[in-house]
Scaffold this active site. Structure first.
Site, PDB file in Angstrom:
ATOM      1  N   LYS A  54       0.845  -1.204   0.000  1.00 28.21           N
ATOM      2  CA  LYS A  54       0.000   0.000   0.000  1.00 28.21           C
ATOM      3  C   LYS A  54       0.872   1.242   0.000  1.00 28.21           C
ATOM      4  CE  LYS A  54      -3.952  -2.219   2.144  1.00 28.21           C
ATOM      5  NZ  LYS A  54      -4.576  -2.664   3.369  1.00 28.21           N
ATOM      6  N   GLN A  98      -4.787  -1.578   9.469  1.00 32.08           N
ATOM      7  CA  GLN A  98      -4.702  -2.910   8.851  1.00 32.08           C
ATOM      8  C   GLN A  98      -5.278  -3.971   9.805  1.00 32.08           C
ATOM      9  OE1 GLN A  98      -3.400  -3.584   5.645  1.00 32.08           O
ATOM     10  NE2 GLN A  98      -4.282  -5.597   6.037  1.00 32.08           N
ATOM     11  N   ASP A 121     -11.574   3.034   3.859  1.00 30.33           N
ATOM     12  CA  ASP A 121     -12.003   1.638   3.744  1.00 30.33           C
ATOM     13  C   ASP A 121     -13.524   1.530   3.628  1.00 30.33           C
ATOM     14  OD1 ASP A 121     -10.077  -0.254   3.554  1.00 30.33           O
ATOM     15  OD2 ASP A 121      -9.769  -0.516   5.703  1.00 30.33           O
TER      16      ASP A 121
END
Ligand code: NAP
Length: 300
Positions: A54, A98, A121
């Site tokens: 990422k 995460q 997200d």
């Protein structure tokens, strides 16, 4: 008949190129650089790989990447204090923690702590509500990636019959919401669905997000349907040697690709789109935070 294989890797590269182009414009015309903060708790090797990827892709599209690594035993209060600082930092437009996190931490509480405007997200309850009520939400990355591929293939999805297999908050439910917003007639199938073969057989679009290796066989699928396989399952592959494994989706690729009109492979289908959409969402969040026009073709 042999299905068109949808190349998620190439499509994700196109999405990243569009993001990079828009980021360059933002810098040149507005002096703004979008920033994505990723928080990693503990030392899970798979999570470390994801976070590294990422970070790398964030820098490659010209954004700022802020990585925060916390020890596995970090007290919840310390993690929340970091999230509060990131929420207040104008250089940070997207925040992602995460998952999975160690057991003493609550994923739900972490998501709730993130400013919904920075929740790239798309997991915050406010974004779920906005999506469900057809408003300007931050859409979860994997379903957004599936939607982009479907729109690219079909143009308008209006009036198509879509079946989503799986009803998770991460994939199935938001996928169904996005398809509904695009005026599909949507059915959600799950582990209690009766005669799932018949349900799937009515679909022009099938999205499989189940986590069961090769659950969907070719004889469930309507001729010419588009099949999006979200599943990522590792199964034993003795043909490659003792103890070896391989990745398969939730769909039996060989039999389904003989009847479907188009299909995403695993790997190389939906997977690469997820990080590309995370970057797209960060760019969208940055544009919204600065009252600028949102990037065309990169949002739901
Ligand atoms: P999840 O939370 O475990 O949800 C699975 C869903 O599948 C549940 O709704 C479950 O139904 C349903 N299901 C289970 N067995 C079934 C069956 N035999 N028939 C019909 N439905 C069944 O999984 P998830 O997080 O949505 O992930 C699904 C898959 O996508 C996994 O393989 C995951 O690794 C993959 N994934 C990929 C990406 C990517 O970037 N490509 C991102 C996220 C997830 P019930 O609700 O009734 O239990």
């Amino acid at each position: 008949m042999s299905a068109v294989i949808i190349d998620g890797k190439a499509f994700a590269a196109q999405v990243r190129a569009k993001v990079a182009e828009h980021v360059a414009l933002l810098k040149e015309e507005n002096g703004i650089t979008p920033g994505l903060a990723v928080v990693l708790v503990g030392e899970d090797p798979a999570s470390e790989v994801y976070v590294r990827n990422k970070g790398k892709q964030t820098l490659e599209v010209g954004m700022n990447s802020f990585e925060h690594k916390l020890p596995a035993d970090v007290p919840a209060d310390e993690l929340y204090a970091l999230i509060d600082r990131l929420n207040a930092d104008p250089a940070v437009h997207g925040i992602l923690c995460q998952f999975p996190v160690p057991r003493h931490l609550s994923e739900a509480e972490i998501v709730a702590r993130i400013d919904p405007a920075k929740d790239v997200d798309g997991l915050h309850i406010q974004n779920i509500g906005l999506l469900a009520s057809g408003q300007n939400a931050m859409a979860p990355c994997t379903p957004l990636g599936c939607l982009m591929m479907l729109r690219d293939l079909h143009g308008s999805l209006s009036g198509m019959n879509a079946v989503v297999i799986g009803r998770s908050n991460l994939v199935g439910k938001p996928m169904a919401q996005l398809l509904l917003r695009d005026s599909c007639t949507v059915t959600i199938a799950h582990s209690r669905t009766k005669d799932i073969a018949e349900v799937v057989g009515r679909a022009d679009i099938v999205v499989a997000a189940v986590g069961r290796p090769e659950l969907v066989p070719g004889d469930w699928v309507k001729r010419g349907a588009t099949v999006i396989d979200v599943g990522i399952n590792r199964i034993p592959a003795p043909e490659k040697g003792e103890g070896k494994t391989r990745l398969v989706g939730d769909v039996q690729f060989d039999s389904v690709s003989r009847v479907a009109g188009a299909i995403t492979p695993v790997p190389g289908g939906v997977g690469p789109m997820t990080i590309a959409c995370l970057l797209a969402n960060t760019l969208t969040a940055c544009c919204r935070a600065n009252d600028l026009a949102e990037p065309v073709g990169l949002t739901a």
